[in-house]
Structure formats: C-alpha cells, structure tokens
Write a protein that holds these residues in place. Structure first.
Motif, short mmCIF file in Angstrom:
data_model
loop_
_atom_site.label_atom_id
_atom_site.label_comp_id
_atom_site.label_asym_id
_atom_site.label_seq_id
_atom_site.Cartn_x
_atom_site.Cartn_y
_atom_site.Cartn_z
N PHE A 1 0.95 -1.11 -0.17
CA PHE A 1 0.06 0.00 0.10
C PHE A 1 1.01 1.32 0.09
O PHE A 1 1.62 1.51 0.80
N VAL A 2 0.64 2.02 -0.93
CA VAL A 2 1.20 3.36 -1.24
C VAL A 2 0.28 4.37 -1.22
O VAL A 2 -0.47 4.41 -1.92
N ASP A 3 0.60 5.57 -0.15
CA ASP A 3 -0.61 6.86 -0.29
C ASP A 3 -0.05 7.48 -1.53
O ASP A 3 1.06 7.72 -2.29
N ALA A 4 -1.30 8.02 -2.05
CA ALA A 4 -1.22 8.65 -3.52
C ALA A 4 -0.82 10.33 -3.65
O ALA A 4 -0.73 10.69 -4.54
N ASP A 5 -0.57 10.61 -2.45
CA ASP A 5 -0.18 12.04 -2.46
C ASP A 5 1.24 12.30 -2.23
O ASP A 5 1.71 13.51 -1.89
N LEU A 6 2.25 11.24 -2.50
CA LEU A 6 3.69 11.58 -2.35
C LEU A 6 4.37 12.23 -3.19
O LEU A 6 3.82 12.19 -4.58
N ARG A 7 5.35 13.20 -2.74
CA ARG A 7 6.11 14.01 -3.81
C ARG A 7 7.35 13.38 -3.67
O ARG A 7 7.90 12.78 -2.44
N GLU A 8 8.16 13.47 -4.55
CA GLU A 8 9.53 12.98 -4.58
C GLU A 8 9.46 11.50 -4.47
O GLU A 8 10.31 10.73 -3.88
N PHE A 9 8.54 10.72 -5.00
CA PHE A 9 8.27 9.38 -4.79
C PHE A 9 9.51 8.63 -5.58
O PHE A 9 9.87 8.97 -6.58
#
Length: 335
Positions: free
Chosen positions: A127-135
């Motif tokens: 599970f990975v949050d969709a609001d990440l920056r610099e992913f």
C-alpha cells in the motif's frame, strides 16, 4: 523500552537499500514458487501526484523488471481527475463504491484499503499513499524485502523522515502527540515502530484478510495492534525508506484524525479486555475558529466504522484468489 523490543529493533529493522531488485526477483521465484505482488494506491483528489507514482512503478517494477504483477488505484469518490490520471499512467482503477456494493457504503481510507483485497489477486500487497511527492520506487521494493526474504514475516511498515515545510523531522504531529504515547502506554511491544501511522506498508494476503479494518484514520493503528495480537511481534518488521514528502493537513483536520485514532485504540482496549468501560466514548469533537463575533464552535464527527475480516465475507470467500506462491511458515518468532 522492553528488552524484547530492543531485540526486535535489531533483527526486524532494515533499510530500502538492503533490498536490491535483483535479489527480490530471485526471492520471488525461489524454489519454483512464484509469489504474486499487487501494489495498491488509495486515492482521493490526488490528480496532481497519482499519475507520476503510477508511471514510476510501471517503468521501474513492471516494464524494466517483472516484479510487480498488479498495479491498482482505488478511487475514493474523487471530484478531480484522479481516476483519469491513474488510467493514463497505466494503472487499473476501481471506484470505492463499486466494490462489494451489496455491503453498503462506508467512509474513510480504511474502507478503501479493505476493499482493495476484493479486487486484487496478489499474495503480497503493498500500500502506497497517492499524495507522495519525490516518490521513489524503493518505497515498494523496500517494503517487499522482508516479506520475500523471510516467510515468518507477515507485515512490514515503512519508516522515514517527515519534513514539515522546511523543518526536517517536524512532520508526524499526530504520531508524536497521540499514537506513540498511546502505544507506549497500552501496547509497549509496538514502541519500536518509528512511524506507526505510516501510509506505506505491505503484508501477506493470508494475514490481512483475517483482521478487521477500521474505516477511518485509525486503520493503520488498528492493523498494527490486531496483527500484533494475531501474529506476534516477530512476524512484524519495518524498513527505513529515507525521506517522505507529502501534502500536510491543517491542524483542525489533524484533530479529527487524532479523535478517530483514539476511538480505534479504545475499541482495541475494550476488545482485548485491557479496560473496563463505564461509558461509551463521545463521537463529537468540538473545535473552534475565530469569526467576526469571536471564537465560533464547530462540531465534527470522529466516530469510526469497521469492516470485518475479509475472509468472513461470503462474496469474497467464494471467489478468493488462490495463493500462488505460498511458502510454509517457519514460525512466528518472539511474541
């Protein structure tokens, strides 16, 4: 810190750099058993970031190397172009309310995560949050490492540095003010988790489908507590993913999050007979904002719902995907 937690920290904490992709591919296919992997992004109004995350996973972990078998976005009633952005980037998108519709709608991130079990087929879910920056795709590979390397591990939490604007390590305010004190008070075996509320984690389907999911912001805390009780501390691990940058919520929204986390903790304390409740906790949170006439109260609902273990849902059990790469468990380690 309890001595057994100190041992756990040494034995069950690693870093993303410890798990190179080549080694993960070899572990995935070891012994002729091919474990399948699903990556899930819960998303609500994240059109700005979800496409970039999906594209990176497809490029690095599907097209360059065949590590991830399934890439799913669950759209949680977005009013922007989240779904379209995810589809253009190459993800398969499901609408939250179209999954198991006969069970009726519920609100919250936990409901999205729970429903993802019904539309994925992987033996391992990330599970990975969709609001990440610099992913970075090392978020995914890092979380998979302990699961692919050791069949005794059933659940892996990410940990990281969380900057708040320019202040390094100042993020995670609800973690430090609510979740960590709560865990140290009542579940000290979980005191070694650096980011107990992290939105990046992975687990074995056969473990995740056997625990309930709180539907609100308490889902991460609830999963940790329930999996500790069911599987034991030795079956849990954490991986240092480095630096995590995402959008930050205002303080009043964090108050609602804190309230839901406290309700989730209360339900586990009651369920595990750690308290004798003499009342039902109130579900209304009164907050204040300054208006033209002074401080104006605003009342918000912080109650949380709960979905049952997915394996108890007849619609799921009847069509449950076979675990293609199941490896016999070698023991659960210290409890």
């Amino acid at each position: 810190m309890l001595p057994e937690v100190e041992v756990w920290l040494r034995e069950r904490t690693s870093a993303a750099v410890d798990w190179p992709v080549a080694g993960l591919l070899a572990a995935k296919r070891r012994g002729g058993a091919r474990t399948t992997i699903s990556v899930v992004l819960p998303a609500r109004n994240e059109a700005e970031t979800v496409g970039e995350i999906v594209a990176a996973i497809r490029r690095d972990l599907q097209e360059s190397v065949p590590l991830v078998d399934e890439l799913i976005v669950i759209d949680s009633r977005s009013t922007d172009d989240t779904a379209a952005s995810a589809v253009r980037a190459g993800a398969k998108v499901f609408a939250q309310d179209e999954i198991l519709p006969a069970l009726g709608p519920m609100d919250g991130k936990g409901d999205v995560l729970w429903k993802s079990l019904a539309v994925t087929s992987g033996d391992l879910l990330v599970f990975v949050d969709a609001d990440l920056r610099e992913f970075r795709t090392s978020f995914v590979t890092g979380l998979l490492g302990p699961l692919l390397a050791d069949p005794a591990v059933v659940y892996v939490k990410g940990c990281y540095d969380r900057p708040l604007r320019e202040a390094q390590g100042a993020g995670g305010r609800v973690t430090e003010l609510v979740a960590r004190p709560m865990l140290n008070l009542h579940w000290p075996l979980l005191a070694g988790f650096v980011q107990p509320l992290a939105g990046e984690y992975a687990g074995r389907r056969e473990a995740l489908e056997r625990v309930p999911f709180t539907t609100g912001y308490g889902v991460e805390l609830g999963l940790l507590i329930d999996l500790l009780e069911r599987e034991g501390l030795g079956a849990l691990a954490q991986v240092d993913l480095g630096r995590r940058v995402h959008s930050h919520q205002p303080t009043d929204a964090l108050g609602v999050m804190a309230g839901q986390i406290m309700h989730t903790a209360w339900s586990r304390l009651e369920r595990q007979a750690k308290i004798i409740p003499l009342h039902d906790p109130a579900t209304a949170l009164t907050q204040f904002r300054r208006g033209d006439a002074g401080h104006v109260p605003a009342v918000r609902d912080v109650s949380v719902g709960e979905r049952p273990p997915m394996l108890t849902v007849p619609e799921y059990a009847a069509s449950r995907p076979p675990l293609s790469g199941r490896v016999p468990r070698q023991g659960r380690g210290p409890r």
